[in-house]
Design a protein around this motif. Sequence first.
Motif, mmCIF file in Angstrom:
data_model
loop_
_atom_site.group_PDB
_atom_site.id
_atom_site.type_symbol
_atom_site.label_atom_id
_atom_site.label_comp_id
_atom_site.label_asym_id
_atom_site.label_seq_id
_atom_site.Cartn_x
_atom_site.Cartn_y
_atom_site.Cartn_z
ATOM 1 N N SER A 61 0.829 -1.203 0.000
ATOM 2 C CA SER A 61 0.000 0.000 0.000
ATOM 3 C C SER A 61 0.861 1.251 0.000
ATOM 4 C CB SER A 61 -0.921 -0.002 1.224
ATOM 5 O OG SER A 61 -1.794 -1.096 1.186
ATOM 6 N N SER A 118 -1.593 -7.161 -4.813
ATOM 7 C CA SER A 118 -2.291 -6.103 -4.085
ATOM 8 C C SER A 118 -2.074 -4.755 -4.749
ATOM 9 C CB SER A 118 -1.807 -6.056 -2.626
ATOM 10 O OG SER A 118 -2.112 -7.261 -1.951
ATOM 11 N N TRP A 122 -5.276 -2.474 -5.739
ATOM 12 C CA TRP A 122 -5.461 -1.111 -5.238
ATOM 13 C C TRP A 122 -5.152 -0.072 -6.317
ATOM 14 C CZ3 TRP A 122 -8.280 -0.869 -1.176
ATOM 15 C CH2 TRP A 122 -8.193 -1.838 -0.169
ATOM 16 N N ASN A 254 -9.941 -0.899 6.344
ATOM 17 C CA ASN A 254 -9.075 -1.764 5.537
ATOM 18 C C ASN A 254 -8.323 -2.765 6.403
ATOM 19 O OD1 ASN A 254 -9.808 -0.461 3.168
ATOM 20 N ND2 ASN A 254 -8.093 0.969 3.237
ATOM 21 N N ASN A 367 -7.872 9.353 -3.893
ATOM 22 C CA ASN A 367 -7.363 7.985 -4.020
ATOM 23 C C ASN A 367 -5.964 7.835 -3.452
ATOM 24 O OD1 ASN A 367 -9.158 5.935 -5.526
ATOM 25 N ND2 ASN A 367 -9.517 7.847 -6.624
ATOM 26 N N LYS A 371 -4.824 5.265 -0.439
ATOM 27 C CA LYS A 371 -3.737 4.293 -0.463
ATOM 28 C C LYS A 371 -2.817 4.465 0.741
ATOM 29 C CE LYS A 371 -5.764 2.896 -3.893
ATOM 30 N NZ LYS A 371 -6.895 3.737 -3.522
ATOM 31 N N ALA A 374 -4.046 2.724 3.727
ATOM 32 C CA ALA A 374 -3.895 1.268 3.829
ATOM 33 C C ALA A 374 -2.540 0.888 4.413
ATOM 34 C CB ALA A 374 -4.074 0.627 2.451
#
Length: 431
Positions: A61, A118, A122, A254, A367, A371, A374
Amino acid sequence: MKSPLITKKVFAWALYDWANSSFATTVMVVFFPLFFKQFLTPGQDATTSTFWLGIANGVSSFVLAIMAPWLGALADRGGKHLRFLAAFTAIGVIPTAMLAFVGVGDWQAAAVLFAIASLGFWGGLIFYDSMLVTVAPAKRLDSVSGFGYAMGYLGGALLLTVNVLMFAKPAMFGLASPEAAIRASFVSVAVWWVVFAIPLFKAYPRTAERAPVAAGGALREGFQELLRTFKEVRTYRPVILFLLAYWMYIDGVNTIMKMAVDYGLALGFPADSLISGILMIQFIGFPATLLFGAIGDRISPLVGIFVGIGVYAAVTFYAVFMTTVSEFYVMAAAIGCVQGATQAMSRSYYGRLIPQERAGEFYGFYNMMGKFAAVLGPLLMAFTALLTGSSRMAILSVAVLFAGGAIVLVIAARAAREVTPPAGLPETSAG
């Protein structure tokens, strides 16, 4: 009279959530933690495997958050958002399928493949979420956002149900063992993701592609755009306050989503019971998210966000004292009622705060914050587990994120009611 909710574009857009949610459910939430803990790191202390799983989640992330401005500039300048979504779909799909071939005990390779997959999952959401304002009919932003998440819950639940049957009765599917079933489930996710992503690539309206920017130039422009957008955002006090609140509470969401199965395993709960709990979340989440989307249209998306934060905060305290599988099911049912609502209403509420003609830029910033959100939770839980030697204390540490997010969100909501938009910009509806 409102526009119809389900149009061809809306359905194709929501179907991508149906497609990639298979990774979130089968791989991220259920079978990779199980595969990692029971087959790749056998004999290790539970807190050690929790630590490395948290590191894999957090690092992937963090890398994506750092890359987000560059990716946004590269796509914006070339007008290739759909191509970037396709590229990140491939980045997610290929290593997911490769997980099926990782050797027993080779947890390092598995962690790397999971981290890359991942990134694909994402990263694709950067471009997918930004399409919301393009596909949603007028005044249906909350319902369309909720419909996308609801489709994701249903699609993820259906494939997970098949994968759970494969795991419980491998011989029925011609598989040698539960481990073989998990490996086959990784392949099924890859196929599912690709097949149901195709309609969006066909239905999404094409825009004229502009001259592409070289990678080095895009990198410079990405961070220049980040600085410009940050300066713009700072003139909108409700926006910056909401982003701060979102960063905290969505990190908690998350983290719970990623680490729930690992936590249950650390408490000694049977794997099949944990998987049943995750299925409950998916099937309950489908109607609950649709309901909160309708509430958002009629009242305010803030209702769904605050209810979601409150339930999640209660869940973290409840989990500390959880001792039975039945209690895990109660927790799963509570999460299922609010998980999709919290995510969907956050996405649409943000759309009400920003100037609509600048939605692309502002959603890019949203966005990127998502991220970064996370990163902290998994690392917080990982290091708490390592330092205290207690998985219960690790889950409790996440409550800090919900409390902080709720406090800042109250301040943001008040600011949104008081703010007067700068001249020349459309008035927003904060609800």
